[in-house]
Write a protein that holds these residues in place. Structure first.
Motif, PDB file in Angstrom:
ATOM      1  N   MET A   1       0.842  -1.209   0.000  1.00 59.94           N
ATOM      2  CA  MET A   1       0.000   0.000   0.000  1.00 59.94           C
ATOM      3  C   MET A   1       0.875   1.255   0.000  1.00 59.94           C
ATOM      4  SD  MET A   1      -2.972  -1.293   2.642  1.00 59.94           S
ATOM      5  CE  MET A   1      -3.486   0.336   3.129  1.00 59.94           C
ATOM      6  N   ALA A   2       1.996   1.187   0.719  1.00 62.02           N
ATOM      7  CA  ALA A   2       2.925   2.324   0.675  1.00 62.02           C
ATOM      8  C   ALA A   2       3.507   2.438  -0.737  1.00 62.02           C
ATOM      9  CB  ALA A   2       4.036   2.142   1.705  1.00 62.02           C
ATOM     10  N   ALA A   3       3.843   1.289  -1.329  1.00 61.98           N
ATOM     11  CA  ALA A   3       4.476   1.294  -2.660  1.00 61.98           C
ATOM     12  C   ALA A   3       3.555   1.866  -3.738  1.00 61.98           C
ATOM     13  CB  ALA A   3       4.910  -0.120  -3.036  1.00 61.98           C
ATOM     14  N   THR A   4       2.234   1.719  -3.563  1.00 64.32           N
ATOM     15  CA  THR A   4       1.317   2.261  -4.578  1.00 64.32           C
ATOM     16  C   THR A   4       0.704   3.603  -4.161  1.00 64.32           C
ATOM     17  OG1 THR A   4      -0.568   1.072  -3.650  1.00 64.32           O
ATOM     18  CG2 THR A   4       0.630  -0.031  -5.425  1.00 64.32           C
ATOM     19  N   GLY A   5       0.988   4.056  -2.943  1.00 68.91           N
ATOM     20  CA  GLY A   5       0.353   5.299  -2.471  1.00 68.91           C
ATOM     21  C   GLY A   5      -1.150   5.098  -2.358  1.00 68.91           C
ATOM     22  N   ALA A   6      -1.549   3.990  -1.708  1.00 70.07           N
ATOM     23  CA  ALA A   6      -2.962   3.595  -1.677  1.00 70.07           C
ATOM     24  C   ALA A   6      -3.797   4.504  -0.776  1.00 70.07           C
ATOM     25  CB  ALA A   6      -3.072   2.149  -1.183  1.00 70.07           C
ATOM     26  N   SER A   7      -5.098   4.457  -1.015  1.00 76.01           N
ATOM     27  CA  SER A   7      -6.005   5.141  -0.080  1.00 76.01           C
ATOM     28  C   SER A   7      -7.289   4.345   0.062  1.00 76.01           C
ATOM     29  CB  SER A   7      -6.243   6.586  -0.458  1.00 76.01           C
ATOM     30  OG  SER A   7      -6.542   6.771  -1.807  1.00 76.01           O
ATOM     31  N   GLY A   8      -8.412   4.746  -0.572  1.00 77.92           N
ATOM     32  CA  GLY A   8      -9.651   3.982  -0.405  1.00 77.92           C
ATOM     33  C   GLY A   8     -10.677   4.755   0.384  1.00 77.92           C
ATOM     34  N   THR A   9     -11.516   4.005   1.147  1.00 77.13           N
ATOM     35  CA  THR A   9     -12.732   4.634   1.670  1.00 77.13           C
ATOM     36  C   THR A   9     -12.554   5.598   2.844  1.00 77.13           C
ATOM     37  OG1 THR A   9     -13.129   2.682   3.023  1.00 77.13           O
ATOM     38  CG2 THR A   9     -14.245   2.762   0.898  1.00 77.13           C
ATOM     39  N   ASN A  10     -11.553   5.424   3.709  1.00 76.35           N
ATOM     40  CA  ASN A  10     -11.473   6.297   4.894  1.00 76.35           C
ATOM     41  C   ASN A  10     -10.606   7.538   4.700  1.00 76.35           C
ATOM     42  OD1 ASN A  10     -13.018   4.815   6.849  1.00 76.35           O
ATOM     43  ND2 ASN A  10     -11.401   3.278   6.816  1.00 76.35           N
ATOM     44  N   ALA A  11     -10.055   7.697   3.495  1.00 78.07           N
ATOM     45  CA  ALA A  11      -9.037   8.741   3.299  1.00 78.07           C
ATOM     46  C   ALA A  11      -9.601  10.148   3.508  1.00 78.07           C
ATOM     47  CB  ALA A  11      -8.424   8.621   1.913  1.00 78.07           C
ATOM     48  N   VAL A  12     -10.891  10.338   3.242  1.00 74.06           N
ATOM     49  CA  VAL A  12     -11.472  11.675   3.381  1.00 74.06           C
ATOM     50  C   VAL A  12     -11.280  12.193   4.813  1.00 74.06           C
ATOM     51  CG1 VAL A  12     -13.817  10.731   3.736  1.00 74.06           C
ATOM     52  CG2 VAL A  12     -13.527  13.083   2.986  1.00 74.06           C
ATOM     53  N   ARG A  13     -11.291  11.287   5.793  1.00 74.28           N
ATOM     54  CA  ARG A  13     -11.133  11.720   7.187  1.00 74.28           C
ATOM     55  C   ARG A  13      -9.699  11.521   7.704  1.00 74.28           C
ATOM     56  NH1 ARG A  13     -14.817  11.822  12.205  1.00 74.28           N
ATOM     57  NH2 ARG A  13     -13.263  12.146  13.825  1.00 74.28           N
ATOM     58  N   TYR A  14      -9.065  10.387   7.296  1.00 75.96           N
ATOM     59  CA  TYR A  14      -7.793  10.013   7.926  1.00 75.96           C
ATOM     60  C   TYR A  14      -6.571  10.167   7.008  1.00 75.96           C
ATOM     61  CZ  TYR A  14     -10.924   8.032  11.416  1.00 75.96           C
ATOM     62  OH  TYR A  14     -11.892   7.880  12.376  1.00 75.96           O
ATOM     63  N   GLY A  15      -6.797  10.521   5.746  1.00 81.12           N
ATOM     64  CA  GLY A  15      -5.668  10.684   4.824  1.00 81.12           C
ATOM     65  C   GLY A  15      -5.303   9.386   4.122  1.00 81.12           C
ATOM     66  N   THR A  16      -4.358   9.483   3.209  1.00 77.91           N
ATOM     67  CA  THR A  16      -3.917   8.326   2.419  1.00 77.91           C
ATOM     68  C   THR A  16      -2.636   7.762   3.049  1.00 77.91           C
ATOM     69  OG1 THR A  16      -2.400   9.540   1.007  1.00 77.91           O
ATOM     70  CG2 THR A  16      -4.723   9.615   0.385  1.00 77.91           C
ATOM     71  N   MET A  17      -1.959   6.850   2.359  1.00 81.23           N
ATOM     72  CA  MET A  17      -0.687   6.323   2.886  1.00 81.23           C
ATOM     73  C   MET A  17       0.307   7.471   3.075  1.00 81.23           C
ATOM     74  SD  MET A  17      -1.048   3.240   3.631  1.00 81.23           S
ATOM     75  CE  MET A  17       0.508   2.410   3.922  1.00 81.23           C
ATOM     76  N   LYS A  18       0.237   8.476   2.211  1.00 85.39           N
ATOM     77  CA  LYS A  18       1.180   9.606   2.303  1.00 85.39           C
ATOM     78  C   LYS A  18       1.149  10.247   3.686  1.00 85.39           C
ATOM     79  CE  LYS A  18       2.874  10.855  -1.961  1.00 85.39           C
ATOM     80  NZ  LYS A  18       2.117  10.811  -3.206  1.00 85.39           N
ATOM     81  N   GLN A  19      -0.025  10.404   4.249  1.00 87.81           N
ATOM     82  CA  GLN A  19      -0.125  11.065   5.560  1.00 87.81           C
ATOM     83  C   GLN A  19       0.052  10.089   6.716  1.00 87.81           C
ATOM     84  OE1 GLN A  19      -2.925  11.803   3.206  1.00 87.81           O
ATOM     85  NE2 GLN A  19      -1.498  13.364   2.489  1.00 87.81           N
ATOM     86  N   ASN A  20       0.127   8.803   6.437  1.00 90.75           N
ATOM     87  CA  ASN A  20       0.112   7.825   7.521  1.00 90.75           C
ATOM     88  C   ASN A  20       1.355   6.945   7.614  1.00 90.75           C
ATOM     89  OD1 ASN A  20      -2.584   7.954   9.038  1.00 90.75           O
ATOM     90  ND2 ASN A  20      -3.188   8.194   6.904  1.00 90.75           N
ATOM     91  N   VAL A  21       2.412   7.317   6.898  1.00 86.25           N
ATOM     92  CA  VAL A  21       3.682   6.588   7.021  1.00 86.25           C
ATOM     93  C   VAL A  21       4.718   7.550   7.598  1.00 86.25           C
ATOM     94  CG1 VAL A  21       5.524   5.393   5.788  1.00 86.25           C
ATOM     95  CG2 VAL A  21       3.160   5.025   5.112  1.00 86.25           C
ATOM     96  N   LEU A  22       5.397   7.118   8.661  1.00 80.30           N
ATOM     97  CA  LEU A  22       6.377   7.989   9.326  1.00 80.30           C
ATOM     98  C   LEU A  22       7.803   7.700   8.883  1.00 80.30           C
ATOM     99  CD1 LEU A  22       4.901   7.725  12.938  1.00 80.30           C
ATOM    100  CD2 LEU A  22       4.630   9.623  11.341  1.00 80.30           C
ATOM    101  N   ASN A  23       8.051   6.451   8.466  1.00 82.05           N
ATOM    102  CA  ASN A  23       9.412   6.069   8.096  1.00 82.05           C
ATOM    103  C   ASN A  23       9.327   4.745   7.339  1.00 82.05           C
ATOM    104  OD1 ASN A  23      12.204   5.949   7.964  1.00 82.05           O
ATOM    105  ND2 ASN A  23      12.536   5.912  10.186  1.00 82.05           N
ATOM    106  N   LEU A  24      10.316   4.462   6.519  1.00 82.57           N
ATOM    107  CA  LEU A  24      10.355   3.188   5.789  1.00 82.57           C
ATOM    108  C   LEU A  24      11.762   2.621   5.860  1.00 82.57           C
ATOM    109  CD1 LEU A  24       8.497   4.304   2.510  1.00 82.57           C
ATOM    110  CD2 LEU A  24       7.556   2.793   4.271  1.00 82.57           C
ATOM    111  N   GLN A  25      11.839   1.313   6.066  1.00 81.80           N
ATOM    112  CA  GLN A  25      13.131   0.663   5.843  1.00 81.80           C
ATOM    113  C   GLN A  25      13.111   0.164   4.405  1.00 81.80           C
ATOM    114  OE1 GLN A  25      13.985  -3.363   7.148  1.00 81.80           O
ATOM    115  NE2 GLN A  25      15.820  -2.620   8.178  1.00 81.80           N
ATOM    116  N   VAL A  26      14.175   0.438   3.662  1.00 84.75           N
ATOM    117  CA  VAL A  26      14.199   0.008   2.257  1.00 84.75           C
ATOM    118  C   VAL A  26      15.514  -0.694   1.936  1.00 84.75           C
ATOM    119  CG1 VAL A  26      12.649   1.879   1.530  1.00 84.75           C
ATOM    120  CG2 VAL A  26      15.093   2.206   1.330  1.00 84.75           C
TER     121      VAL A  26
END
Ligand SMILES: Cc1cc2c(cc1C)N(C[C@H](O)[C@H](O)[C@H](O)COP(=O)(O)OP(=O)(O)OC[C@H]1O[C@@H](n3cnc4c(N)ncnc43)[C@H](O)[C@@H]1O)c1[nH]c(=O)[nH]c(=O)c1N2
Ligand SMILES: CCCCC(=O)C(=O)O
Ligand SMILES: [Mn+2]
Length: 493
Positions: free
Chosen positions: A178-203
């Motif tokens: 979901m992080a890799a695709t920048g996913a969102s869906g039904t709750n994003a209007v209130r809680y944001g997409t993956m962009k607003q909900n990821v703090l850090n990534l190990q790659v």
């Protein structure tokens, strides 16, 4: 002569020489992988030559790793690997780089843009064996999840903590996918997409380097420290490296959740209602548009009896007082746009059934014509332009005579126009989807709000961001992956 009996789907060799060198390379790589990684599957009859106890030939496994949930079908991967640790992901990357073999990260294969489909000889790297949830900080509302962890699994584990992870594409996708695709869906209007909900990534990069995009152990809510490499990886679709863990932002479970449906005489009445709800800043949690065709699909597939009219599916989160206030304001706006009385999901079972039916819409659409191919667009526009964008798409769909409809996460200005494709309609569908993407771009929006560019939207990316920005994007990719081995053929042509 075992090698020459092998079938390579769709890949044409000009002469025998590259064929032989392909086999030699695949054979050497498979042998190296089988020594260094725990589980490897090899297509093309090489397994008997490799002879490791971990190696098996399986056309079925390679087929399963050759596509996602979209219509894109190209080649089978040459080899499928299941690394069991981050160290093994790094080892695989180093070996593939040494053999100049393209690598495709594979999450749960629920993508909608062909992101996991090989476009040439490649190794598919299935990351689901890395499936730990760690570093849960209840006081700070954050947690770390590896690529095998799906959003449902995370929320099940969190159920007794009072916290949850709200990004919900419907499918039970891996959180790192979901992080890799920048996913969102039904709750994003209130809680944001993956962009607003990821703090850090190990790659893990193509050369095997392991790093953290925000620095090791960083999990703060904000930072101005240098470039935002975390966001760079969100929506990178496997073209920059492997995401081997995601530090996620959690939210408090709402005290009260109320769901309802509301029907409208026309799709424009429903769209205007959504726009006005947002313009009044009502903190609605879900606001999903389903046109008449979508309602027919959910009624048939999920055994529901909604009137065959455009609908909004709504959800409100908060305390008893705040949800009451949100419901009253929303009902008033719906009424002013000729909306029906709200039909409430009274029990938990009804609530689950309502949202499962919405989440299954893609399968409901495909069930119109079993065995058929379906295509979905993913336009997203500023909310004030939503009515114009949707009426333009609806008119095009009407003119085309194709079987299709419109649904959307309208709170974000994001909607999908889906069509069923018959054999002789490919050109017609292509021009329809392109015209919808172009219109979104013209209105200040994007050709993809949440599914990604993948294979099909590559020509639209240039149009959307412009030549200079595209060039810079390619240069950034090159600095992470100078040999171009990470998921080639995706995002860029
Ligand atoms: C029925 C239904 C409904 C929906 C959706 C699908 C389906 C089947 N989707 C699309 C899909 O669920 C979404 O794109 C997921 O984020 C894909 O996650 P997977 O783990 O399945 O990635 P999948 O394995 O399909 O890979 C997708 C891409 O990401 C890359 N990738 C995967 N894991 C990676 C990793 N760990 N590191 C680096 N790259 C990685 C892959 O290489 C590929 O390019 C969706 N989406 C959405 O946003 N909103 C929605 O409403 C819906 N709705
Ligand atoms: C046509 C639906 C595509 C999947 C999707 O994104 C959704 O259901 O929201
Ligand atoms: Mn969607």
């Amino acid at each position: 002569m075992l090698l020459f009996t092998t079938k390579i789907v769709g890949w044409k060799f000009q002469s025998l020489k590259p064929l032989l060198s392909y086999y030699k390379n695949t054979y050497c790589l498979a042998r190296a992988l089988s020594v260094n990684v725990n589980v490897v599957e090899v297509e093309n009859g090489l397994a008997s030559i490799v002879g490791s106890k971990y190696v098996a030939t399986s056309h079925a496994i390679c087929e399963q790793h050759s596509h996602d949930e979209s219509y894109h079908r190209h080649l089978l991967p040459s080899i499928v690997v299941w690394p069991q640790s981050v160290g093994e992901v790094s080892e695989v990357a180093k070996l593939c780089t040494a053999h100049k073999m393209p690598m495709i990260p594979f999450g749960t294969g629920t993508g909608m843009e062909g992101g996991v489909a090989p476009m040439g000889p490649s190794v598919s790297i299935n990351l689901t064996k890395l499936n730990e949830i760690t570093d849960l900080h209840l006081d700070d509302f954050d947690v770390k999840a590896q690529p095998g962890v799906t959003r449902k699994q995370l929320n099940y584990d969190l159920r007794s903590t009072g916290l949850w992870f709200p990004v919900d594409p419907g499918s039970d996708a891996s959180l790192c996918g979901m992080a890799a695709t920048g996913a969102s869906g039904t709750n994003a209007v209130r809680y944001g997409t993956m962009k607003q909900n990821v703090l850090n990534l190990q790659v893990v990069l193509a050369d095997g380097t392991i790093l953290h995009t925000a620095g090791e152990k960083r999990r703060c809510k904000k930072s101005s420290a240098g470039y935002n490499l975390t966001e760079l990886f969100i929506g990178s679709e496997g073209t920059l490296g492997f995401i081997t863990s995601a530090t996620l932002r959690l939210h408090g479970q709402p005290e009260m959740t109320k769901s309802a449906v509301c029907s409208f005489p026309t799709i424009m009445d429903a769209v205007n209602t959504a726009m006005q709800i947002l313009q009044c800043s009502i903190p609605i949690a879900r606001i999903e548009l389903l046109d008449e065709t979508s309602i027919k699909a959910v009624n048939n597939y999920s055994h529901l009896t909604h009137p065959e009219m455009p609908h909004l599916f709504l959800e409100f989160h908060g305390s008893a007082a705040s949800t009451g206030e949100q419901v009253d304001q929303t009902a008033e706006i719906a009424g002013l746009n000729s909306g029906s009385e709200f039909k409430w999901a009274e029990t938990q079972e009804e609530h689950n059934h309502l949202w499962q039916a919405r989440h299954d819409l893609w399968y409901a659409v495909k069930a119109f014509k079993p065995g058929s191919t379906a295509i979905s667009t993913d336009a997203c526009v500023p909310v004030s332009a939503l009515a114009e964008a949707i009426s333009h798409s609806a008119a095009l769909l009407d003119e085309s005579g194709l079987i299709g409809g419109i649904l959307g996460h309208v709170g974000d200005g994001n909607y999908h126009c889906f069509v069923i494709v018959e054999d002789d309609q490919a050109k017609l569908v292509e021009s329809l989807t392109k015209a919808i993407g172009k219109k979104a771009i013209e209105l200040g929006g994007t050709c993809t709000g949440e599914h990604g560019i993948g294979i099909g939207k590559r020509p639209l990316l240039k149009e959307e961001v412009g030549e200079k920005t595209l060039k810079l994007m390619k240069a950034i990719k090159c600095s992470f992956d100078p040999l171009g081995l990470m998921n080639p053929g995706k995002v860029f042509s």
